[in-house]
Design an enzyme around this catalytic site. Sequence first.
Site, PDB file in Angstrom:
ATOM      1  N   GLU A 261       0.688   4.305   1.863  1.00  0.00           N
ATOM      2  CA  GLU A 261       0.595   4.537   2.807  1.00  0.00           C
ATOM      3  C   GLU A 261       1.810   4.036   3.535  1.00  0.00           C
ATOM      4  O   GLU A 261       2.552   4.492   4.438  1.00  0.00           O
ATOM      5  CB  GLU A 261      -0.248   4.642   3.969  1.00  0.00           C
ATOM      6  CG  GLU A 261      -1.347   5.554   3.153  1.00  0.00           C
ATOM      7  CD  GLU A 261      -2.418   3.878   2.942  1.00  0.00           C
ATOM      8  OE1 GLU A 261      -1.808   3.803   1.792  1.00  0.00           O
ATOM      9  OE2 GLU A 261      -3.888   4.182   2.731  1.00  0.00           O
TER      10      GLU A 261
ATOM     11  N   CYS B  32      -3.315   0.303   7.341  1.00  0.00           N
ATOM     12  CA  CYS B  32      -2.348   1.054   7.219  1.00  0.00           C
ATOM     13  C   CYS B  32      -2.475   2.252   8.492  1.00  0.00           C
ATOM     14  O   CYS B  32      -1.845   3.071   9.397  1.00  0.00           O
ATOM     15  CB  CYS B  32      -2.475   1.711   6.066  1.00  0.00           C
ATOM     16  SG  CYS B  32      -1.640   1.334   4.534  1.00  0.00           S
TER      17      CYS B  32
ATOM     18  N   CYS C 175      -6.979   2.215   5.187  1.00  0.00           N
ATOM     19  CA  CYS C 175      -6.671   0.546   5.578  1.00  0.00           C
ATOM     20  C   CYS C 175      -6.766   0.384   7.347  1.00  0.00           C
ATOM     21  O   CYS C 175      -6.395   1.306   7.256  1.00  0.00           O
ATOM     22  CB  CYS C 175      -7.329  -0.514   4.675  1.00  0.00           C
ATOM     23  SG  CYS C 175      -4.887  -1.187   5.000  1.00  0.00           S
TER      24      CYS C 175
ATOM     25  N   HIS D  22       0.729  -1.534  -0.163  1.00  0.00           N
ATOM     26  CA  HIS D  22       0.122   0.312   0.077  1.00  0.00           C
ATOM     27  C   HIS D  22       1.022   1.053  -0.464  1.00  0.00           C
ATOM     28  O   HIS D  22       1.990   1.076   0.669  1.00  0.00           O
ATOM     29  CB  HIS D  22      -1.274  -0.079   1.006  1.00  0.00           C
ATOM     30  CG  HIS D  22      -2.496  -1.318   1.078  1.00  0.00           C
ATOM     31  ND1 HIS D  22      -2.928  -0.463   1.838  1.00  0.00           N
ATOM     32  CD2 HIS D  22      -2.119  -1.833   0.171  1.00  0.00           C
ATOM     33  CE1 HIS D  22      -3.969  -1.256   1.938  1.00  0.00           C
ATOM     34  NE2 HIS D  22      -3.296  -2.917   0.766  1.00  0.00           N
TER      35      HIS D  22
END
Length: 175
Positions: free
Chosen positions: A74, A105, A102, A72
């Site tokens: 992040e 993260c 999410c 991801h």
Amino acid sequence: MTPKNIGNSAAHNKNSDQELADLRFMRLALKLARLSEARGDVPVGAVVVDKSGNIVAKGLNLREQKQTCLGHAEMQALHLACRKRQSWRLSDCTLYVTLEPCFMCSGALLQARIGRVVFAARDPKGGALLSLAQLNQHTQLNHRFPVVEGVCEAESRQMLQSFFKRRRQENKKKS
């Protein structure tokens, strides 16, 4: 009577300066999201910025490219920021990201003691800061941080919707 921001030019300037900075860094996150999309990944970009307005790290979604659930945007940005600063604490930093983080993260943001998060579009199926949960304000956790939503929301939402529409059309053609 205490004056509100309307009559307090110093407070108004501070707010508008912050809004301009938020817009500037979200636009950079959107550029990273477009790069992610060009590489075949879901268009999400992230930028970590310190309290002086210096870019500490950038990340883009690399899940498909690297075939990892940890890819991801992040996570990439946080990992690089911690390495660059040689510290896992990012309490004086803001994360700008094009999609609401999410649960994974958001957990990493808590672990990093992030100072603030600004995101563009909510994620109604996976967002853990406002949509499905508010992990950033959970009273049983030892860290909390403010969240700003909606900066460049329309552009981010349109990019994500277009990406998934194309992906559905491609999957239809294959079957």
